[in-house]
Design an enzyme around this catalytic site. Structure first.
Site, PDB file in Angstrom:
ATOM      1  N   LYS A 112       0.837  -1.191   0.000  1.00  0.00           N
ATOM      2  CA  LYS A 112       0.000   0.000   0.000  1.00  0.00           C
ATOM      3  C   LYS A 112       0.875   1.245   0.000  1.00  0.00           C
ATOM      4  O   LYS A 112       1.839   1.351   0.773  1.00  0.00           O
ATOM      5  CB  LYS A 112      -0.912   0.008   1.238  1.00  0.00           C
ATOM      6  CG  LYS A 112      -1.965  -1.085   1.241  1.00  0.00           C
ATOM      7  CD  LYS A 112      -3.053  -0.811   0.230  1.00  0.00           C
ATOM      8  CE  LYS A 112      -4.181  -1.834   0.343  1.00  0.00           C
ATOM      9  NZ  LYS A 112      -5.285  -1.557  -0.602  1.00  0.00           N
ATOM     10  N   LYS A 240     -13.148  -7.928  -7.658  1.00  0.00           N
ATOM     11  CA  LYS A 240     -13.569  -8.558  -6.410  1.00  0.00           C
ATOM     12  C   LYS A 240     -14.947  -9.175  -6.607  1.00  0.00           C
ATOM     13  O   LYS A 240     -15.826  -8.588  -7.242  1.00  0.00           O
ATOM     14  CB  LYS A 240     -13.587  -7.542  -5.276  1.00  0.00           C
ATOM     15  CG  LYS A 240     -12.211  -6.963  -4.939  1.00  0.00           C
ATOM     16  CD  LYS A 240     -12.315  -5.911  -3.838  1.00  0.00           C
ATOM     17  CE  LYS A 240     -10.934  -5.474  -3.337  1.00  0.00           C
ATOM     18  NZ  LYS A 240     -10.170  -4.737  -4.369  1.00  0.00           N
TER      19      LYS A 240
END
Length: 357
Positions: A112, A240
């Site tokens: 991240k 997703k």
């Protein structure tokens, strides 16, 4: 016309739900406890865990996914296990090795970056710590739309060079870093909008920065999930299961996108992750072996102190997750039960979302 299997009524659905709260090891998306709803159906278990800030229209896709898994089960699998990436939150570089220890055998790591309140130097340090702990791994970074075009172009040049400089085949002091060595595998959602992604891809090409751009939010939170690729804003897609409405919908979208696809998790319990594994296992690839598709972003179970399955029931092995039907342990369902007022909140949300299906 054949109807899609599902609950007989809203009461039938609500009678099958269990609301749980999973304590987390690290803060992720600003939370330290993850609430999800598990649904027991005739064909297995589904999960509804749309984040609280999502409106009902968006959350309804997540409910559709839970119903699909519970009433239809997973799509046919093409492989027996799925490679996953390790995920490093926006933590201090010194904490990276401990996080990586929760991802045994993973040879791809997602880091991240672009966290609010942090600087590029923090991102570089985090990436460097990954490569020091696991030399030679593939590195992908995820900015969650946190950069503008200029900032992204500059940051990606630096991060790509940092990865290339850490190439274990390159001896220190051997001169400039080669552009032909392995750099960043890709950057996930570097900018927020489709127009910015299109502009950034052009900028990277002009600057000679060979980093693929992958779209995430521009697909799963878009009215038209195909727009970003058709507009030329992405080399890859991150998808997703729950936000797209279920594994079969994910497979249909992936086929239309026509770019390499990474199946990812939305901070799910083992039940939700198993739906992602099922989707990744059903993706056509360059063959039907276990590593025929990009490493999936499904190794998020390590972020929980406790999950709904017993330890060892659905663990990473050699950087892979097994393709298997997952159901929660009854004792853990009881022990992780959410408090009454939160259960009521979720039941009300299910009622509203069910009306939209």
């Amino acid at each position: 016309m054949t109807s899609v299997p599902g609950p007989e009524s809203i009461d039938d659905l609500l009678d099958r739900v269990h609301v749980v709260a999973l304590p987390m090891r690290v803060r992720f998306r600003g939370i330290t406890e993850r609430e999800v709803v598990l649904v027991e159906g005739p064909s297995g278990w589904g999960e509804f865990g749309a984040f609280p800030e999502y409106d009902d229209d968006e959350a309804a896709n997540w409910l559709a996914s839970a119903i699909e898994m519970a009433w239809q089960g997973p799509p046919p699998a093409l492989r027996t296990r799925v490679a996953v990436n390790a995920t490093i939150p926006a933590i201090a570089a010194g904490e990276v090795p401990a996080i990586l220890d929760r991802f045994p055998g993973c040879t791809t790591v997602k880091v991240k970056v672009a966290e609010s309140g942090q600087e590029l130097v923090d991102d570089v340090a985090r990436v460097a710590a990954v490569l020091q702990a696991r030399p030679g791994v593939r590195v992908r970074v995820d900015a969650n739309g946190g950069w503008g075009v200029d900032e992204a172009a500059a940051a990606l040049r630096v991060l790509d060079q940092a990865v290339r400089a850490a190439d274990p085949s390159r001896a220190p002091g051997t001169g400039p870093v080669s552009l032909d060595g392995p750099g960043l595998e890709y950057v996930e959602q570097p900018c927020a909008t489709v127009d910015e992604l299109v502009e950034l891809r052009g900028r990277l090409a002009a600057d000679g920065v060979r980093v693929d751009v992958a779209a995430d939010e521009s697909i799963r939170r878009a009215e038209d999930p195909l727009r970003v690729v058709r507009a030329g804003g992405a080399d890859r897609a991150v998808v997703k299961v729950a936000p797209l409405g279920g594994p079969r919908r994910l497979l249909a979208v992936a086929a239309e996108l026509g770019v390499p696809v990474t199946v990812s998790s939305a901070l799910d319990s083992a039940v939700g992750v198993s739906a992602g594994v099922a989707a990744a296992a059903a993706l056509p690839g360059c063959g039907d072996d276990d590593d025929a598709v990009p490493a999936a972003g499904l190794g998020t179970g390590g972020f929980f102190f406790e999950d709904v399955v017993e330890p060892g029931a659905f663990d990473l092995a050699d950087g892979h997750l097994p393709v298997r039907t997952i159901g929660p342990d009854p004792a853990r369902l009881a022990g992780l039960r959410a408090v009454a007022y939160r259960r009521d909140w979720w039941l009300d949300r299910i009622r509203r979302c069910h009306l939209l299906l």
